[in-house]
Design a protein around this motif. Sequence first.
Motif, mmCIF file in Angstrom:
data_model
loop_
_atom_site.group_PDB
_atom_site.id
_atom_site.type_symbol
_atom_site.label_atom_id
_atom_site.label_comp_id
_atom_site.label_asym_id
_atom_site.label_seq_id
_atom_site.Cartn_x
_atom_site.Cartn_y
_atom_site.Cartn_z
ATOM 1 N N LEU A 68 55.288 132.552 77.096
ATOM 2 C CA LEU A 68 54.168 132.772 76.174
ATOM 3 C C LEU A 68 54.684 133.348 74.847
ATOM 4 C CD1 LEU A 68 51.159 132.944 75.414
ATOM 5 C CD2 LEU A 68 51.063 135.151 76.603
ATOM 6 N N CYS A 122 48.420 132.004 82.404
ATOM 7 C CA CYS A 122 47.621 132.969 83.180
ATOM 8 C C CYS A 122 46.318 133.332 82.481
ATOM 9 C CB CYS A 122 48.442 134.240 83.371
ATOM 10 S SG CYS A 122 48.844 134.990 81.794
ATOM 11 N N CYS A 136 49.589 141.672 80.136
ATOM 12 C CA CYS A 136 50.135 142.759 80.958
ATOM 13 C C CYS A 136 51.348 143.413 80.263
ATOM 14 C CB CYS A 136 50.591 142.180 82.289
ATOM 15 S SG CYS A 136 51.932 141.004 82.076
ATOM 16 N N HIS A 173 56.669 133.507 83.037
ATOM 17 C CA HIS A 173 55.739 132.851 82.097
ATOM 18 C C HIS A 173 55.395 133.755 80.914
ATOM 19 C CE1 HIS A 173 52.784 135.212 84.330
ATOM 20 N NE2 HIS A 173 51.979 135.046 83.308
ATOM 21 N N CYS A 174 55.577 135.068 81.052
ATOM 22 C CA CYS A 174 55.318 135.992 79.929
ATOM 23 C C CYS A 174 56.316 135.709 78.804
ATOM 24 C CB CYS A 174 55.434 137.446 80.375
ATOM 25 S SG CYS A 174 54.448 137.882 81.817
ATOM 26 N N ASP A 183 46.222 134.991 79.525
ATOM 27 C CA ASP A 183 46.477 136.059 78.547
ATOM 28 C C ASP A 183 46.781 135.439 77.185
ATOM 29 O OD1 ASP A 183 46.194 137.943 80.503
ATOM 30 O OD2 ASP A 183 48.345 138.153 80.868
ATOM 31 N N THR A 189 54.549 143.256 80.991
ATOM 32 C CA THR A 189 55.704 142.389 80.739
ATOM 33 C C THR A 189 55.432 141.415 79.590
ATOM 34 O OG1 THR A 189 55.012 141.060 82.634
ATOM 35 C CG2 THR A 189 56.919 142.480 82.942
ATOM 36 N N THR A 190 54.177 141.098 79.353
ATOM 37 C CA THR A 190 53.851 140.254 78.198
ATOM 38 C C THR A 190 54.197 141.009 76.918
ATOM 39 O OG1 THR A 190 51.971 139.492 79.498
ATOM 40 C CG2 THR A 190 52.055 138.793 77.212
HETATM 41 FE FE1 FES Z 1 49.911 136.703 81.603
HETATM 42 FE FE2 FES Z 1 52.210 137.965 81.386
HETATM 43 S S1 FES Z 1 50.807 138.042 83.040
HETATM 44 S S2 FES Z 1 51.429 136.441 80.089
#
Ligand code: FES
Length: 158
Positions: free
Chosen positions: A131, A58, A83, A127-128, A60, A85-86
């Motif tokens: 990551l 995304c 965000c 996907h958070c 981030d 949740t990340t």
């Molecule tokens: Fe980008 Fe969570 S929205 S890693």
Amino acid sequence: MTKNNDDDVANFTRELQEQIMAELRRTYSPAVIDHWQNPRNFRKLEAADGYAKNTGSCGDTMEMFLRVKDETVTECTFQTDGCGTTAVCGSVATELAAGKTFLEALGAVSAAEILRVLGGLPESSVHCAQLAAETLRRALADYLYRKNEPWKNSYRKK
Ligand code: FES
């Protein structure tokens, strides 16, 4: 502003906060809300033994910092511009890694394990977890790289 106006504003604010929390509880588990309200290990580590900065699908980014003594991760911290949740996933990843040997941490911290600890996340936030797990994996790889080639530490930025 009169006392009645102050009370109205306070009541409105409280009701709004309760509505937001009720909405969050419909979507997220207690574990997610706990890590969201109290993210663990959200800080930088100076002179880390392992470090990685990674960008998710995304856009981030997340950074992870490791302190390793006698092959054991004694400290794992993170920072993110992502965000909520990340940050939640980064927080869980640091707790999963701390206290484990390098190899245990490598095997134990995955997106699936982060999601299991959290009791799942909405599909749009999976996907958070990926990551966070990938950033940790890279920080562990960086630790190994530094250990095997210590002379390269002198020209590293982190
Ligand atoms: Fe980008 Fe969570 S929205 S890693």
